[in-house]
Design an enzyme around this catalytic site. Sequence first.
Site, mmCIF file in Angstrom:
data_model
loop_
_atom_site.group_PDB
_atom_site.id
_atom_site.type_symbol
_atom_site.label_atom_id
_atom_site.label_comp_id
_atom_site.label_asym_id
_atom_site.label_seq_id
_atom_site.Cartn_x
_atom_site.Cartn_y
_atom_site.Cartn_z
ATOM 1 N N CYS A 45 0.793 -1.294 -0.166
ATOM 2 C CA CYS A 45 0.088 0.010 -0.202
ATOM 3 C C CYS A 45 0.770 1.220 0.048
ATOM 4 C CB CYS A 45 -0.765 0.232 1.202
ATOM 5 S SG CYS A 45 -1.992 1.525 1.256
ATOM 6 N N GLY A 59 -2.606 -5.653 -11.876
ATOM 7 C CA GLY A 59 -1.958 -4.344 -12.272
ATOM 8 C C GLY A 59 -2.208 -3.768 -13.702
HETATM 9 C C1 FMN Z 1 -9.333 2.951 -4.118
HETATM 10 C C2 FMN Z 1 -8.277 1.556 -4.106
HETATM 11 C C3 FMN Z 1 -8.280 0.973 -2.826
HETATM 12 C C4 FMN Z 1 -7.214 -0.072 -2.688
HETATM 13 N N1 FMN Z 1 -7.102 -0.581 -1.448
HETATM 14 C C5 FMN Z 1 -6.109 -1.838 -1.298
HETATM 15 C C6 FMN Z 1 -6.307 -2.490 -0.399
HETATM 16 O O1 FMN Z 1 -6.891 -2.446 0.807
HETATM 17 N N2 FMN Z 1 -5.443 -3.410 -0.164
HETATM 18 C C7 FMN Z 1 -4.572 -3.713 -1.114
HETATM 19 O O2 FMN Z 1 -3.606 -4.627 -1.069
HETATM 20 N N3 FMN Z 1 -4.379 -2.999 -2.386
HETATM 21 C C8 FMN Z 1 -5.321 -2.145 -2.196
HETATM 22 N N4 FMN Z 1 -5.526 -1.299 -3.648
HETATM 23 C C9 FMN Z 1 -4.666 -1.788 -4.736
HETATM 24 C C10 FMN Z 1 -5.327 -2.846 -5.684
HETATM 25 O O3 FMN Z 1 -5.571 -4.073 -4.646
HETATM 26 C C11 FMN Z 1 -4.641 -3.186 -6.787
HETATM 27 O O4 FMN Z 1 -3.382 -3.735 -6.541
HETATM 28 C C12 FMN Z 1 -4.317 -1.969 -7.756
HETATM 29 O O5 FMN Z 1 -5.439 -1.253 -7.931
HETATM 30 C C13 FMN Z 1 -3.918 -2.603 -8.974
HETATM 31 O O6 FMN Z 1 -4.829 -3.207 -9.928
HETATM 32 P P1 FMN Z 1 -5.822 -2.803 -10.949
HETATM 33 O O7 FMN Z 1 -5.053 -2.028 -11.921
HETATM 34 O O8 FMN Z 1 -6.458 -3.727 -11.175
HETATM 35 O O9 FMN Z 1 -6.774 -1.579 -10.279
HETATM 36 C C14 FMN Z 1 -6.290 -0.333 -3.593
HETATM 37 C C15 FMN Z 1 -6.357 0.451 -4.895
HETATM 38 C C16 FMN Z 1 -7.401 1.340 -5.121
HETATM 39 C C17 FMN Z 1 -7.376 2.163 -6.451
#
Ligand code: FMN
Length: 329
Positions: free
Chosen positions: A106, A208
């Site tokens: 995070c 990602g």
């Molecule tokens: C609004 C938001 C909240 C997120 N909360 C978490 C979380 O609680 N734990 C975590 O490991 N990653 C969190 N992430 C990261 C996502 O799990 C993920 O790794 C990241 O968005 C990349 O994937 P994507 O491109 O499919 O969205 C968060 C991302 C966003 C945008």
Amino acid sequence: MNELKSLKLGKLEIFPPILLAPLAGFTDSPFRRIVREFGAGLMSTEMISSVGIYYKDQKTISLANFDKSEHPIAAQIFGSFPDKLAYAASFLESKGFDVIDINIGCPTLKIIKSGSGGALLKDLDLIKEILTSVRKAIKIPLTIKARKGFKKDENILKELINMAEGEGVDAVTIHGITVEEGFLKSAEDWSSIKEVKKVSSIPIIANGGIEKEQDVKSLFETTFADGVMVGRSAINRPWFIKSSENYIQNGVGISLSLNEKLNIILRHIDLEVKEKGDYIGIREMRKFMQAYVTGMRGATHFRSKLNTVQSKDELIALLMGFFAIKEAI
Ligand SMILES: Cc1cc2nc3c(=O)[nH]c(=O)nc-3n(C[C@H](O)[C@H](O)[C@H](O)COP(=O)(O)O)c2cc1C
């Protein structure tokens, strides 16, 4: 590639191997139930503070509520104290979760300042201590979700995976980007996931930058990962994981009519209000509604009205009005 294989986490078999990412503020129980109704592999809570669990903070504990239809489900924890993380993992195992996942990525300032999430990537020895103590505390599968490194251009994945293997971790989710790069789309580095998949003896879940169903397929094909995790693209399309599974296996995704979309949103409102009551439920729904209308004509006007809505009935009336205009066009 047009065939998907189960993802194995210890004795647990996950199918489809397409997982819902933890998303703070979004992946609550009502949303997860909607996603699961379509079909998804493993789902996850948002990150839960191990310190909050340790000190029995009720708001923190409420983040761990789930419905039995959500199995298999992972609880994601964050923190930097090995003993508190182990306590939280054991507590969540006793609540019936199928997997414990540790957040090692995070980038949020508040989390980094507390030495948790992505900050852990600066201290591999501490990660090792955490993994040893959490592994000892639970019997269910243990996974970690990490980024490529902390500093821009840093890549510590080989050392991290090597350590995870040695500590009995059952799988590693990799977001191929560094903490400093935040959510910069152009910095998504799928090749870093591919490189480490080649040398890993435990399953790798790639994450990602997914926007379309085709991207899920490409991420599998580029990295040879055992699973793919989807985050933001599922927020306005809870059917996205199922649609991606269909796309990979049959060449076509799911196409929903306006009426089908409306019914999903109505069901989502209903679940959210039942779980959290009118006042909080409506406020929670506002951000989902903002997302649901993405790309639709009139969305800006609809969004501006959303914040004035105070009750479930008002929200439904606004929504029905918006969709009625769409039907008429
Ligand atoms: C609004 C938001 C909240 C997120 N909360 C978490 C979380 O609680 N734990 C975590 O490991 N990653 C969190 N992430 C990261 C996502 O799990 C993920 O790794 C990241 O968005 C990349 O994937 P994507 O491109 O499919 O969205 C968060 C991302 C966003 C945008």
